[in-house]
Motif scaffolding. Structure first.
Motif: not given
Length: 286
Positions: A62-63, A70, A72, A76, A232-233, A236, A246, A249, A251
């Motif tokens: 996650t970012n 940001w 990483t 999770t 992937n989108s 996210k 938000d 996120i 990925f």
């Protein structure tokens, strides 16, 4: 003719002994160093190559944004794996895992081993080859445990079956061996000597189902036909949708990059071990 050439060569070498020895010794050192470097490079680029599903298995980091920056992270929330499998088209397998060290005891034998609590999909995603037991039924019982060949030999002896044998864990709990898998090579990013159903961990820790607890390593498997960018989108978008936050996120991070490109900065991949592989490859070539 060749004999004459050899004689001339030998005479020249003998006439210039110091210069000849320096050249020969330097050449030998150069070849040796280049060979050793190339062997190291081969080992590095071969990380995780033994897994059959290398092209379709992904880790899910996650970012997270802190004070406008940001960062990483690899942990999770517990519910993420199941949600990804159920709600993101193209994801055909998902698993939560949690790394632990166990003290195994069988009779007078006691050894420490590192492994993971994991959901059933984990076994197939990592292409574990079972030499005893069956991958499909290994986690039918919540008290089951699958162990590596080396661990089985250390606990039960070289020629003895480990199936249905009981292992005492941390002098508190007992697990029954439901499978023995072939030892993993040394060059894997995530190595483990045992795997236990994640359900065993979750039943005593209700907080694993909360989105504000980041503790699990999440892995997913994509179908071969899936479009990575599309999937992937959608990945996210999952956490912002579920948590209304938000600034966190998830990925997809390909198995092919786990070892060589594991460095992140500002929420973006900046390479990693691949830099040294390229540098030493150039040195070996020179």
């Amino acid at each position: 003719m060749i004999k004459n050439y050899l004689k001339i060569a030998w005479r020249n070498l003998w006439k210039n002994k110091g210069y000849s020895m320096l050249n020969i010794f330097g050449l030998a050192i150069g070849i040796t160093c280049a060979a050793m470097i190339l062997l190291w490079v081969e080992d590095e680029v071969g990380y995780d190559a033994n897994f059959d599903k290398q092209d379709v298995v992904f880790y899910v980091p996650t970012n997270q944004q802190y004070e406008g920056e940001w960062r990483t992270f690899h942990s999770t929330p517990g519910p993420l794996a199941e949600v990804l499998k159920e709600e993101v088209p193209g994801i055909v397998g998902a698993a939560r895992t949690k790394e632990e060290d166990f003290l195994f005891q069988v009779g007078e034998t006691a050894i420490n081993k590192n492994g993971r609590y994991a959901d059933p999909d984990f076994l197939s995603m990592f292409s574990l080859y079972f030499v005893e037991g069956n991958l499909e039924t290994a986690f039918d019982d919540v008290d089951a445990i699958v162990i590596s060949q080396k661990t089985a030999t250390q606990l039960f002896g070289e020629n003895n079956s480990a199936i249905n044998k009981v292992i005492k864990i941390n002098n508190e709990e007992s697990y029954t061996v439901s499978g023995v898998y072939e030892d993993l090579p040394h060059n894997v990013t995530y190595s483990f000597d045992w795997v236990v159903p994640f359900e065993r961990f979750a039943k005593d820790n209700e907080w694993v189902n909360e989105y504000d607890r980041n503790f699990a390593d999440t892995f997913v498997e994509l179908s071969p036909e899936a479009n990575f960018d599309v999937v992937n989108s959608k990945v996210k978008a999952i956490l912002p949708m579920k948590t209304e936050d938000d600034e966190t996120i998830a990925f997809l991070f390909s198995m092919k990059d786990w070892h060589l490109r594991a460095a992140f900065e500002g929420g973006k991949n900046i390479g990693g071990q691949i830099t040294y592989v390229r540098l030493f490859s150039l040195i070996a070539l020179i």
